[in-house]
Design a protein around this motif. Structure first.
Motif, short mmCIF file in Angstrom:
data_model
loop_
_atom_site.label_atom_id
_atom_site.label_comp_id
_atom_site.label_asym_id
_atom_site.label_seq_id
_atom_site.Cartn_x
_atom_site.Cartn_y
_atom_site.Cartn_z
N THR A 82 -51.92 -24.79 2.30
CA THR A 82 -52.93 -24.05 1.35
C THR A 82 -54.24 -23.87 2.30
N ALA A 83 -55.17 -22.87 2.19
CA ALA A 83 -56.29 -22.69 2.78
C ALA A 83 -57.28 -21.71 2.12
N THR A 84 -58.40 -21.86 2.17
CA THR A 84 -59.59 -20.79 1.60
C THR A 84 -60.35 -20.30 2.80
N GLY A 85 -60.54 -19.01 2.80
CA GLY A 85 -61.51 -18.20 3.84
C GLY A 85 -61.59 -16.70 3.41
N SER A 86 -61.63 -16.06 4.48
CA SER A 86 -61.51 -14.50 4.30
C SER A 86 -60.41 -13.95 5.09
N CYS A 87 -60.33 -12.54 4.66
CA CYS A 87 -59.19 -11.56 5.06
C CYS A 87 -59.63 -10.35 5.38
N THR A 107 -58.95 -15.82 8.21
CA THR A 107 -59.84 -16.90 9.03
C THR A 107 -60.22 -18.03 7.80
N SER A 108 -59.81 -19.14 8.37
CA SER A 108 -59.95 -20.20 7.38
C SER A 108 -61.46 -20.64 7.31
N ASP A 109 -61.97 -21.44 6.38
CA ASP A 109 -63.24 -22.00 6.38
C ASP A 109 -63.65 -22.78 7.64
N GLU A 110 -62.58 -23.44 8.11
CA GLU A 110 -62.67 -24.21 9.29
C GLU A 110 -62.80 -23.35 10.71
N GLY A 111 -62.55 -22.25 10.57
CA GLY A 111 -62.47 -21.40 11.68
C GLY A 111 -61.06 -21.15 12.35
N LEU A 112 -60.06 -21.57 11.77
CA LEU A 112 -58.61 -21.20 12.33
C LEU A 112 -58.14 -19.71 11.79
N TRP A 129 -51.64 -15.51 -2.90
CA TRP A 129 -53.17 -15.50 -2.79
C TRP A 129 -53.59 -15.22 -3.95
N THR A 130 -54.91 -15.89 -4.20
CA THR A 130 -55.83 -15.84 -5.45
C THR A 130 -57.27 -15.46 -4.86
N LYS A 131 -57.62 -14.37 -5.60
CA LYS A 131 -59.28 -14.27 -5.30
C LYS A 131 -60.08 -14.95 -6.19
N PRO A 132 -60.54 -15.99 -5.88
CA PRO A 132 -61.71 -16.79 -6.77
C PRO A 132 -62.83 -15.97 -7.29
N LEU A 133 -63.27 -16.57 -8.49
CA LEU A 133 -64.36 -16.23 -8.72
C LEU A 133 -65.74 -16.48 -7.88
N VAL A 134 -66.53 -15.74 -7.35
CA VAL A 134 -67.54 -16.22 -6.69
C VAL A 134 -69.01 -15.96 -7.51
N ALA A 158 -58.41 -6.63 2.10
CA ALA A 158 -59.41 -7.18 2.74
C ALA A 158 -60.33 -7.78 1.72
N LEU A 159 -60.56 -9.21 1.81
CA LEU A 159 -61.23 -10.03 0.68
C LEU A 159 -62.05 -10.78 1.56
N GLU A 160 -63.52 -10.91 1.10
CA GLU A 160 -64.37 -11.98 1.30
C GLU A 160 -64.09 -13.36 1.11
N ARG A 161 -63.48 -13.55 0.08
CA ARG A 161 -63.10 -15.05 -0.28
C ARG A 161 -61.67 -14.97 -0.79
N VAL A 162 -60.79 -15.93 -0.40
CA VAL A 162 -59.53 -15.91 -0.75
C VAL A 162 -58.91 -17.22 -0.71
N TYR A 163 -58.02 -17.53 -1.66
CA TYR A 163 -57.42 -18.77 -1.56
C TYR A 163 -55.79 -18.47 -1.33
N ILE A 164 -55.20 -18.95 -0.21
CA ILE A 164 -53.95 -18.70 0.06
C ILE A 164 -52.85 -19.81 0.12
#
Length: 235
Positions: free
Chosen positions: A27-32, A38-43, A83-88, A58-64
């Motif tokens: 699992t990871a959180t980041g943008s697509c 691209t994960s929060d860690e830059g992977l 994938w899940t689009k979290p509330l921001v 395309a999502l600015e914030r997503v959990y996969i």
């Protein structure tokens, strides 16, 4: 944060092996951008196979949730599982609250959370009425004063619009019929950390409190009990 350290370790092992084994259920959180995550860690992950129920786009914030298929250079090819689009939403200052009832007093708790990508990422449990479309409201409130004993103080709040399960209902319903009307669910919410760190501070411990259901083992009475999670916020 420990969760992402574990993910990075799995990928590193795959990269160092002579042949790259498939790592599953990560699992990871980041943008697509639609094809690259691209994960929060830059992977960087190239989505080469999509097993999710609908295209992510395309999502600015997503959990996969994903499987690693292979590594090419400094990037990874993955099979997207879900994938899940979290509330921001932004946090608020307690001093700015003019209506405490609008912020809510209903039970809510953090089941797990982490810092990453400039966010406090919180998985939250709450109660709701089955088959209802009523919108529940969640807020992260910064205490006033925000820092006590060198710790940043925050509270997670829930307004269930009169549709959250109450301790009165639990105490009056001795036959357990409440579960025909109410259920529990989880939601991932990401709160930007910008502005939370005091000026001149690079890091500070934080504590987030909420209230959740608790039953006395002897009297069987239900009350609300404070729950608490702690961590370290870094600039």
């Amino acid at each position: 944060m420990k969760k992402f350290l574990a993910i990075a370790s799995v990928l590193l092992l795959a990269a160092c092996a002579k042949s790259y084994p498939v790592a599953t259920g990560l699992t990871a959180t980041g943008s697509c951008d639609g094809t690259t995550f691209t994960s929060d860690e830059g992977l960087v992950f190239r989505i080469v196979e999509d097993k999710s129920t609908e295209p992510m786009g395309a999502l600015e914030r997503v959990y996969i949730t994903y499987d690693v298929v292979s590594r090419i250079g400094n990037e990874y090819e993955i099979r997207l599982i879900s994938w899940t689009k979290p509330l921001v939403k932004g946090w608020i200052k307690k001093a700015d609250i003019t209506d405490e009832d609008a912020i809510g007093h209903d039970p809510i708790r953090i089941t797990y959370g982490w810092t990453g990508g400039g966010y406090l990422n919180l998985n939250l449990d709450l109660s709701f009425k089955k088959e209802s479309t009523t919108k529940h409201v969640v807020n992260l409130v910064l205490a006033n004063p925000p820092v006590q004993e060198d710790t940043l103080r925050l509270a997670i709040r829930h307004n269930g619009a009169s549709e959250a399960l109450t301790t009165d209902i639990l105490n009056q319903d001795t036959d357990g019929q409440w579960n025909k009307t109410y259920a529990f669910g989880s939601s991932l919410v990401c709160f930007p950390t910008e502005g939370l760190l005091p000026e001149g501070t690079d890091q500070i411990p934080f504590a987030i409190t909420g209230e959740w259901y608790s039953q006395n083992a002897e009297t069987r009475e239900w009350t609300l009990k404070e729950s608490r999670v702690t961590g370290l916020l870094k600039r």
